[in-house]
Design an enzyme around this catalytic site. Sequence first.
Site, PDB file in Angstrom:
ATOM      1  N   SER A 191      34.051  44.025  43.320  1.00  0.00           N
ATOM      2  CA  SER A 191      33.865  44.040  44.610  1.00  0.00           C
ATOM      3  C   SER A 191      34.426  45.104  45.533  1.00  0.00           C
ATOM      4  CB  SER A 191      34.756  42.837  45.211  1.00  0.00           C
ATOM      5  OG  SER A 191      34.728  42.726  46.643  1.00  0.00           O
ATOM      6  N   TYR A 239      43.217  38.352  45.328  1.00  0.00           N
ATOM      7  CA  TYR A 239      41.826  38.670  45.130  1.00  0.00           C
ATOM      8  C   TYR A 239      41.588  40.187  44.883  1.00  0.00           C
ATOM      9  CZ  TYR A 239      36.791  38.807  45.691  1.00  0.00           C
ATOM     10  OH  TYR A 239      35.327  38.726  45.639  1.00  0.00           O
TER      11      TYR A 239
END
Lengths: 260, 469
Positions: A153, A166
């Site tokens: 990501s 995250y």
Amino acid sequence: MTNTTLNPATPLNPRKHGIIVGAVGGIGSALSMKLAREGYTLALLGRNKKALQSLCAEINKSIGETRAKAYEHDVLKYDSIPALLRTITKDLGGLDLFVFAPGAIYFPKMDEFNFAEDSKMIQVNTISAIAWLSEVAPLFQSMKGGQIVGISSVAGDRGRVGNPGYNASKAAFTSYLESLRNRLTRHGVNVITVKPGFVKTKMIAHVQKTPFAVTPEKVADVISMAIRKRKQTVYVADIWQWVMLVIRHIPSFIFRRLSF
Amino acid sequence: MTDNIQRRFTTLDNFGHSVNASSYHFKPIHVDEIKQIFLLAKKLGLSVTARGAGRSYNDASLNGGGISLNTTEMNRVIKWDADTGLITAEAGVTLEQIWKKAEPDGWWPPVVSGTMKTTLGGCLSTNIHGKNNFQMGPIGEHVVEFTAILPTSAEITCSPKKNADLFYAMISGIGMLGIFTSVTLQMKRIYSGLLAVDAHPVPNLSGQLSSLLEDAPRYDYIVGWMDTTAKGASLGRGQIHAARYLHENEDMNPNETMKLANQILPSTLFGVFPKAWLPYFMKPFVNNFGAWGVNTAKYIASLRTHSFRQPHGAFHFLLDYIPGWELSFGKGGLIQYQSFVPKETAQSAWREIIRLSQKRGLPSYLGVTKRHRPDKFLLTYAVDGFSLALDFKVTQSNRAKLSAMLQEFDKIIVQAGGRFYFAKNSETTSQTALNFYGQETVEKFKRLKKRCDPNHLLESDLYRRIFGV
């Protein structure tokens, strides 16, 4: 699991074989359909057996022959991976592509520290990827070929205030993929790091602002192109490449004061 | 042996470089290791396929995602008796090793393939034939005895008298009943290192087949070359090479002609040009137009009827004459389509398939015909008739069209009572195999398979394809 046999490859019907871990999610299912249409025979892995089977049925029906086979799998059951990989490789008749797509995300409040959720994200997004790749990498290294796709990501490019867990899980995954690339390129194996921004899936359904959001189909198109062209790192959409270039260069004394 | 099985994962391909598969690669050097491999396969839920020289044109030695048991390290000639012509060798021994051992003593293998690189295990599994099939049958008819390991780890010995059902099923059994470990073969006496060869042209398919039929009884070997690009009245034209052994005293100096040095194929062309370079020079001609040119030129060159003497090696091993010739077919490689058709129906069936290939713009680049007779092996491909082997180039763009055409070929051939040979054909479906073998044969084979291999450890890509596992 399903009673479908995959046709073996012949000179006139050659097959490429792929595994997609996390096939049920938005990106995973769009990519499965895309790659099956391009001629891949696929093993689709996920926790939701029903959803997997209906995805396989949809793919096989759309192509007119058995191209996808479902395997129920919980990525946190690391011990099951070696035997499962052998079974799948046998069922497919080989392995050319490995895609790791699962992603867990929890959106903490600004002053919240949630070890349980952070730990889960790191287990799903990072540890389970390493568990799989520790089996797949030596296989590909030995056969001197194959491609690995890791869906990381843009969140891994910088540690921001919003979601330390995250960010850390994706940063670790990106870094692991880079090391793997440096280890395996010399053995003919290509490693692709995919860095999507916001993708219109249920993962971000409740997020208010989603700049540059793309559809899972767009991500699938980009990944398929990256596989064909043996790319190394790809952003989806392209704009993220420039956005992240800027963000990566924001000096810490400013970054500390920002609220995203 | 079980540690790090991933580190054995290797991509292997076929002779035509047209399909590959990745397998866990094992190279045992002793019979006991084969047993361990079977145990490991059972434990890990993997299948096993033996692989010799990898000279089949299809998927006979491939086992994608399974274990590839390479026999080439088990390559010792165990016993050679120059008085009786009996040779006993491990299954990884090649025909090249065999003839080089026997020929200087005045013996030649009774049956050889077009390449000498094949192993005995592979030769028995597919039950190879040579240009003398009409006389000598397949290689299996000259096997006096063999030993094998079954997947149950049982070691067995088979001969036409002992374990006869397994003898006739394992030879021709595409390696799916057990792994050959040693083979005793009866060699054929020769009185010269040379063969007497007669060559003459044939103007069309009918001429080609009648020459094979009528000339064969007078010779030991016969083979036809077919110009697969010729059309109309010339369709099926080509050249026949028929050869016979020299009798005692026909060769004035047999000791000289039988010397190995006089048999070994030269590594250069015209004495200077390295043959290893040839595939690169051939490449520009391996396309529809080039194939037409080369076939036409070859036919014109073959118009002269002539006779000559030729060493055994040079006559038989055309496929070794240009090492790496198969590379000239490019990235997609080549496939071979060989059909065996009874003599009554061969002409019409082949006329139909050759016309079809020309009409579709997918001509074969090389055609070879032979004369055959039936044999009594279980998965036999032979008929009282002829075979036609057609080479096709595979490319990214012709695959789908070629695939559709070969399925049509299969229908025409099976309709004509024909059969297929599984060192060659790569696209035959399980339905087609069932159609020409017949239900009874397939069931008999599956019963034997269940007996020898109750845990289904032996499986190849070929087996899965034609027996629809």
